[in-house]
Scaffold this motif. Structure first.
Motif, PDB file in Angstrom:
ATOM      1  N   SER A   1       0.827  -1.215   0.000  1.00  0.00           N
ATOM      2  CA  SER A   1       0.000   0.000   0.000  1.00  0.00           C
ATOM      3  C   SER A   1       0.864   1.270   0.000  1.00  0.00           C
ATOM      4  O   SER A   1       0.463   2.304  -0.524  1.00  0.00           O
ATOM      5  N   PHE A   2       2.075   1.171   0.564  1.00  0.00           N
ATOM      6  CA  PHE A   2       2.929   2.365   0.654  1.00  0.00           C
ATOM      7  C   PHE A   2       3.758   2.601  -0.613  1.00  0.00           C
ATOM      8  O   PHE A   2       4.531   3.558  -0.673  1.00  0.00           O
ATOM      9  N   PHE A   3       3.604   1.741  -1.637  1.00  0.00           N
ATOM     10  CA  PHE A   3       4.452   1.829  -2.833  1.00  0.00           C
ATOM     11  C   PHE A   3       4.415   3.228  -3.502  1.00  0.00           C
ATOM     12  O   PHE A   3       5.491   3.796  -3.766  1.00  0.00           O
TER      13      PHE A   3
ATOM     14  N   THR B   1      10.049   5.289   9.230  1.00  0.00           N
ATOM     15  CA  THR B   1      10.305   4.267   8.211  1.00  0.00           C
ATOM     16  C   THR B   1      10.305   4.898   6.814  1.00  0.00           C
ATOM     17  O   THR B   1      11.119   4.534   5.967  1.00  0.00           O
ATOM     18  N   GLY B   2       9.406   5.820   6.612  1.00  0.00           N
ATOM     19  CA  GLY B   2       9.302   6.473   5.298  1.00  0.00           C
ATOM     20  C   GLY B   2      10.364   7.528   5.060  1.00  0.00           C
ATOM     21  O   GLY B   2      10.366   8.190   4.023  1.00  0.00           O
ATOM     22  N   ARG B   3      11.274   7.715   6.026  1.00  0.00           N
ATOM     23  CA  ARG B   3      12.384   8.691   5.890  1.00  0.00           C
ATOM     24  C   ARG B   3      13.612   8.076   6.547  1.00  0.00           C
ATOM     25  O   ARG B   3      14.184   8.671   7.459  1.00  0.00           O
TER      26      ARG B   3
ATOM     27  N   HIS C   1      19.558   3.122   1.822  1.00  0.00           N
ATOM     28  CA  HIS C   1      19.188   1.782   1.349  1.00  0.00           C
ATOM     29  C   HIS C   1      20.446   0.933   1.201  1.00  0.00           C
ATOM     30  O   HIS C   1      21.482   1.424   0.769  1.00  0.00           O
ATOM     31  N   GLY C   2      20.330  -0.352   1.550  1.00  0.00           N
ATOM     32  CA  GLY C   2      21.418  -1.289   1.283  1.00  0.00           C
ATOM     33  C   GLY C   2      20.850  -2.573   0.716  1.00  0.00           C
ATOM     34  O   GLY C   2      19.826  -3.070   1.208  1.00  0.00           O
ATOM     35  N   SER C   3      21.497  -3.135  -0.292  1.00  0.00           N
ATOM     36  CA  SER C   3      21.004  -4.369  -0.916  1.00  0.00           C
ATOM     37  C   SER C   3      20.850  -5.467   0.135  1.00  0.00           C
ATOM     38  O   SER C   3      21.678  -5.591   1.032  1.00  0.00           O
TER      39      SER C   3
HETATM   40  P1  RTP Z   1      15.725  -0.560   1.804  1.00  0.00           P
HETATM   41  O1  RTP Z   1      15.309  -1.523   0.707  1.00  0.00           O
HETATM   42  O2  RTP Z   1      15.363   0.858   1.534  1.00  0.00           O
HETATM   43  O3  RTP Z   1      17.142  -0.757   2.238  1.00  0.00           O
HETATM   44  O4  RTP Z   1      14.862  -0.919   3.087  1.00  0.00           O
HETATM   45  P2  RTP Z   1      14.632  -2.296   3.773  1.00  0.00           P
HETATM   46  O5  RTP Z   1      15.181  -3.420   2.971  1.00  0.00           O
HETATM   47  O6  RTP Z   1      15.111  -2.133   5.166  1.00  0.00           O
HETATM   48  O7  RTP Z   1      13.045  -2.383   3.776  1.00  0.00           O
HETATM   49  P3  RTP Z   1      12.028  -2.874   2.645  1.00  0.00           P
HETATM   50  O8  RTP Z   1      11.021  -3.722   3.327  1.00  0.00           O
HETATM   51  O9  RTP Z   1      12.722  -3.390   1.437  1.00  0.00           O
HETATM   52  O10 RTP Z   1      11.311  -1.510   2.272  1.00  0.00           O
HETATM   53  C1  RTP Z   1      11.911  -0.590   1.392  1.00  0.00           C
HETATM   54  C2  RTP Z   1      11.632   0.810   1.827  1.00  0.00           C
HETATM   55  O11 RTP Z   1      10.232   1.079   1.737  1.00  0.00           O
HETATM   56  C3  RTP Z   1       9.891   2.019   2.729  1.00  0.00           C
HETATM   57  N1  RTP Z   1       8.836   1.460   3.562  1.00  0.00           N
HETATM   58  N2  RTP Z   1       7.807   2.146   3.982  1.00  0.00           N
HETATM   59  N3  RTP Z   1       5.211   0.800   6.117  1.00  0.00           N
HETATM   60  C4  RTP Z   1       5.830   1.703   5.406  1.00  0.00           C
HETATM   61  O12 RTP Z   1       5.414   2.833   5.281  1.00  0.00           O
HETATM   62  C5  RTP Z   1       7.074   1.318   4.734  1.00  0.00           C
HETATM   63  N4  RTP Z   1       7.630   0.121   4.778  1.00  0.00           N
HETATM   64  C6  RTP Z   1       8.759   0.203   4.026  1.00  0.00           C
HETATM   65  C7  RTP Z   1      11.120   2.322   3.549  1.00  0.00           C
HETATM   66  O13 RTP Z   1      11.725   3.504   3.037  1.00  0.00           O
HETATM   67  C8  RTP Z   1      11.979   1.111   3.281  1.00  0.00           C
HETATM   68  O14 RTP Z   1      13.341   1.385   3.484  1.00  0.00           O
END
Ligand code: RTP
Length: 155
Positions: free
Chosen positions: A63-65, A116-118, A122-124
């Motif tokens: 939903s947050f995409f 979370t939204g800020r 990002h890390g692979s």
């Molecule tokens: P990233 O890919 O950015 O390193 O983050 P991540 O693996 O820690 O987390 P991931 O689940 O892959 O989510 C990617 C990015 O989406 C945003 N996000 N927003 N509930 C929310 O509003 C929400 N959940 C995730 C974050 O910016 C997250 O880093």
């Protein structure tokens, strides 16, 4: 496991628009440098919508995409490739949990972010995704690769 930990890997690290706007680029780069990883490529880049959608394609159904795409394209990002033994998993540790309020103090997100939204960086999440993100970066962004640094101590 030991063999895997000793393998030299590459990972893709991206400082997100809030990290750039808040003046945290030096601080974030410094943490990876001090750990002992090698910076292989770097570019300040305004990410187009299509590339942002490709980068986060695994989250397309969330939903947050749409918000995520707006955020990532809201200003320049810093695209980087980092090299080192075990760098993929180690970088994720240095970055900390996705939700900065759950990220441990001492991690980038634990020290520097609250939403979370800020979450500034990002890390692979795997070696394969790192390769994919670096290649997509270098093809479309010309952001990484193309030069090699010598490992410290390699003469
Ligand atoms: P990233 O890919 O950015 O390193 O983050 P991540 O693996 O820690 O987390 P991931 O689940 O892959 O989510 C990617 C990015 O989406 C945003 N996000 N927003 N509930 C929310 O509003 C929400 N959940 C995730 C974050 O910016 C997250 O880093």
């Amino acid at each position: 496991l030991v063999a895997a930990l000793e393998e030299v890997e590459e990972t893709y690290i991206m400082i997100k628009p809030d990290g750039v706007q808040r003046g945290l680029v030096g601080e974030i780069i410094s943490r990876f440098e001090k750990k002992g990883f090698l910076l292989k490529g770097l570019k300040l880049f305004q990410c187009p919508k299509e590339l942002a959608e490709e980068h986060y394609k695994d989250l397309k159904e969330k939903s947050f995409f749409p918000k995520l795409i707006d955020y990532i394209t809201s200003g320049p990002v810093v695209c980087m490739a980092w090299e080192g033994v075990g760098v993929v998993a180690s970088a994720r540790k240095i970055i900390g949990a996705t939700n900065p309020l759950q990220a441990e103090p001492g991690t980038i997100r634990g020290d520097l972010a609250v939403q979370t939204g800020r979450n500034v960086v990002h890390g692979s999440d795997s070696y394969d995704n790192g390769k994919r993100e670096i290649v997509s970066g270098s093809k479309k962004v010309k952001c990484v690769h193309g030069f090699r640094l010598r490992h410290p101590g390699s003469g």
